[in-house]
Design an enzyme around this catalytic site. Structure first.
Site, PDB file in Angstrom:
ATOM      1  N   CYS A  49      -9.794   8.134  -4.266  1.00 23.33           N
ATOM      2  CA  CYS A  49      -9.667   6.935  -3.451  1.00 23.33           C
ATOM      3  C   CYS A  49     -10.395   5.779  -4.136  1.00 23.33           C
ATOM      4  CB  CYS A  49     -10.273   7.188  -2.072  1.00 23.33           C
ATOM      5  SG  CYS A  49     -10.273   5.718  -1.027  1.00 23.33           S
ATOM      6  N   CYS A  52     -13.584   4.770  -1.878  1.00 22.22           N
ATOM      7  CA  CYS A  52     -14.796   5.568  -1.676  1.00 22.22           C
ATOM      8  C   CYS A  52     -14.965   6.713  -2.658  1.00 22.22           C
ATOM      9  CB  CYS A  52     -14.822   6.107  -0.250  1.00 22.22           C
ATOM     10  SG  CYS A  52     -13.607   7.417   0.042  1.00 22.22           S
ATOM     11  N   CYS A  98      -7.026   7.382   3.639  1.00 19.83           N
ATOM     12  CA  CYS A  98      -8.153   8.214   3.208  1.00 19.83           C
ATOM     13  C   CYS A  98      -8.922   8.687   4.439  1.00 19.83           C
ATOM     14  CB  CYS A  98      -9.051   7.397   2.293  1.00 19.83           C
ATOM     15  SG  CYS A  98     -10.594   8.229   1.867  1.00 19.83           S
ATOM     16  N   CYS A 101     -12.819   6.900   4.232  1.00 15.43           N
ATOM     17  CA  CYS A 101     -13.068   5.465   4.421  1.00 15.43           C
ATOM     18  C   CYS A 101     -11.968   4.777   5.219  1.00 15.43           C
ATOM     19  CB  CYS A 101     -13.266   4.773   3.069  1.00 15.43           C
ATOM     20  SG  CYS A 101     -11.761   4.563   2.113  1.00 15.43           S
ATOM     21  N   CYS A 121       3.995   8.800  -1.038  1.00 13.84           N
ATOM     22  CA  CYS A 121       4.341   7.633  -1.846  1.00 13.84           C
ATOM     23  C   CYS A 121       3.149   6.680  -1.771  1.00 13.84           C
ATOM     24  CB  CYS A 121       5.607   7.005  -1.267  1.00 13.84           C
ATOM     25  SG  CYS A 121       6.313   5.723  -2.278  1.00 13.84           S
TER      26      CYS A 121
HETATM   27 FE    FE Z   1     -11.600   6.494   0.766  1.00 12.38          FE
END
Ligand code: FE
Length: 136
Positions: A49, A52, A98, A101, A121
Site C-alpha cells: 500500500c 501505509c 487497504c 489505512c 483492478c
Molecule cells: Fe494502507
C-alpha cells in the site's frame, strides 16, 4: 489475522502522499488506463500500500488483464484488503481499499482467471513495488 488500523488526518495524508497518490487513495480517484507504473510490470516481488506499506498483492497473483491497470486474481492475504459497495457513475461496483489505512485501491470484478475468478483492478499510484528474488 486482523490488521492494525491506521488513522491520520487529511492534512497528514496530504503531507505524506504525492498529489497523485492522495487523489487516488484519499479521494477515490482513478488513473487513466495504460499510464501507471505497474500495469505492464512483471518483476517478482510484493506490491505494498502506498499509504501505509501493508503488503497487498504478490507478483505471483498478477496477470495481464488487458485493461491497462495492474490486475491480480487475489490479495496476498485476505485480511489485508476490504471491500465496499460503490454506486458512483450510475453502476454498482465493488470498491477495494487497504484494510489498515482505508486507502482506496481500485475495484474487484468477477471476470478474473482461475483459481479465484476475480480481477482486482488496482491503480498503480496506490501501490509501491518491492522487488524480491522470487515471487513471495
Ligand atoms: Fe494502507
Amino acid at each position: 489475522m486482523a490488521v492494525q488500523k491506521i488513522t491520520r488526518t487529511e492534512g497528514e495524508w496530504r503531507r505524506l502522499l504525492s498529489p497523485e497518490q492522495y487523489r487516488i487513495l484519499r479521494e477515490h480517484g482513478t488513473e487513466p488506463a495504460f499510464t501507471g507504473a505497474y500495469w505492464n510490470h512483471k518483476e517478482p516481488g510484493i506490491y505494498r500500500c502506498a499509504g501505509c506499506g501493508l503488503p497487498l498483492f504478490s507478483s505471483e497473483a498478477k496477470y495481464d488483464s488487458g485493461t491497462g491497470w495492474p490486475s491480480f486474481y487475489a490479495p496476498i492475504d485476505p485480511a489485508h484488503v476490504e471491500t465496499s459497495d460503490d454506486y458512483s457513475l450510475g453502476m454498482h461496483r465493488i470498491e477495494v481499499h487497504c484494510a489498515a489505512c482505508g486507502g482506496h485501491l481500485g475495484h474487484v470484478f468477477p471476470d478474473g482467471p482461475p483459481p479465484t475468478g476475480l480481477r482486482y483492478c488496482i491503480n498503480s499510484a496506490a501501490l509501491v513495488f518491492e522487488p524480491t528474488d522470487q515471487a513471495p
